[in-house]
Design an enzyme around this catalytic site. Structure first.
Site, PDB file in Angstrom:
ATOM      1  N   GLU A 170       0.643   8.023  -2.175  1.00  0.00           N
ATOM      2  CA  GLU A 170       0.757   7.225  -0.953  1.00  0.00           C
ATOM      3  C   GLU A 170       0.059   5.882  -1.099  1.00  0.00           C
ATOM      4  O   GLU A 170       0.556   4.862  -0.589  1.00  0.00           O
ATOM      5  CB  GLU A 170       0.190   8.014   0.229  1.00  0.00           C
ATOM      6  CG  GLU A 170       1.039   9.227   0.587  1.00  0.00           C
ATOM      7  CD  GLU A 170       0.457  10.059   1.708  1.00  0.00           C
ATOM      8  OE1 GLU A 170       1.225  10.786   2.357  1.00  0.00           O
ATOM      9  OE2 GLU A 170      -0.776   9.999   1.934  1.00  0.00           O
ATOM     10  N   ASP A 193       1.357   6.017   3.622  1.00  0.00           N
ATOM     11  CA  ASP A 193       1.822   7.183   4.370  1.00  0.00           C
ATOM     12  C   ASP A 193       2.843   6.773   5.424  1.00  0.00           C
ATOM     13  O   ASP A 193       3.889   7.421   5.590  1.00  0.00           O
ATOM     14  CB  ASP A 193       0.626   7.879   5.023  1.00  0.00           C
ATOM     15  CG  ASP A 193       1.041   9.042   5.898  1.00  0.00           C
ATOM     16  OD1 ASP A 193       1.557  10.034   5.369  1.00  0.00           O
ATOM     17  OD2 ASP A 193       0.863   8.949   7.134  1.00  0.00           O
TER      18      ASP A 193
END
EC number: 3.1.26.3
Length: 242
Positions: free
Chosen positions: A128, A55
């Protein structure tokens, strides 16, 4: 149920080819392991730490890219574009269409029965975590290549949307730029409770003329539709007064 770790499947080559990199088998399996699976199989690492890392890397690279290719955009505009490009909807679509990762996600029985492999939240997490795994194994340059491979077309798409990224904010900005008052939304609700229709009328100032009307199945959708109509009305006004 036995707590022994089951034989874990290695994803097909197509997944790594779509990702555009290589990953060690253990790291790849971890990147695809949901916490519900590791809960049923103690000792099996799940993807949450990799997702956390990915992320951050994704935010860095997407910010860097937008900053570089849009030198004239404000911080607010760049932030809206980034938010949409790396949103749950955008990343889950990438997981479904580009990576086709659903069959490879390791889920606990309950989560699997509830369709976890198709849940946008899980698919977003997987993208992610794969980015995080790439960064961990190969570093920032390889992670950057993977991210560009996955989201460059999304970045290009959101760049063409302009005010559509956030019609309410865009209307407010345009109104201020024309020296007008703040947009005010007047709401009405009609229809039975199970099928309500919301109508929003937007004016500039509490008692100003209505510049846009929108309808929707929720207050938010109606206001966005009204803001879009209002923005286009002001855009037409701005053009006529040039």
């Amino acid at each position: 149920m036995s707590n022994e770790t089951p034989q874990q499947p290695t994803p097909a080559n197509e997944l790594l080819e779509a990702l555009g990199t290589t990953l060690s088998p253990d790291l790849l399996v971890q990147a695809l392991t949901h916490r519900s699976f590791s809960h049923e199989h103690p000792g099996v690492a799940n993807y949450e730490r990799l997702e956390f890392l990915g992320d951050a890397v994704l935010e860095l690279v997407s910010t860097e890219t937008l900053f570089t290719i849009h030198p004239d955009m404000t911080e607010g505009q760049l932030a809206k574009m980034r938010a949409k490009a790396v949103s749950e909807d955008a990343l889950s679509a990438i997981a479904k269409t580009k990576l086709k990762v659903g069959p490879y996600i390791l889920l606990g029985h309950g989560e699997a029965e509830q369709g976890g492999a198709e849940k946008n939240s899980i698919l977003c997490d997987i993208v992610e975590s794969l980015i995080g795994a790439t960064f961990l194994e190969h570093g920032i340059d390889e992670a950057r290549k993977v991210i560009h491979r996955l989201i460059d077309d999304t970045l290009a798409e959101v760049a063409t949307e302009g005010p559509a990224l956030d019609w309410k904010t865009s209307l407010t900005v345009k109104a201020h730029g024309l020296g007008k008052e703040e947009p005010v939304y007047h709401m009405e609700v009609s229809g039975p409770e199970y099928a309500q229709i919301f109508t929003a009328r937007v004016s500039l100032g509490e008692n100003g003329d209505i510049i846009g009307i929108g309808k929707g199945s929720s207050k938010r959708k109606a206001q966005l539709a009204a803001a879009e109509a209002g923005w286009k009305s002001l855009d037409s006004f701005k053009t006529r007064t040039k």
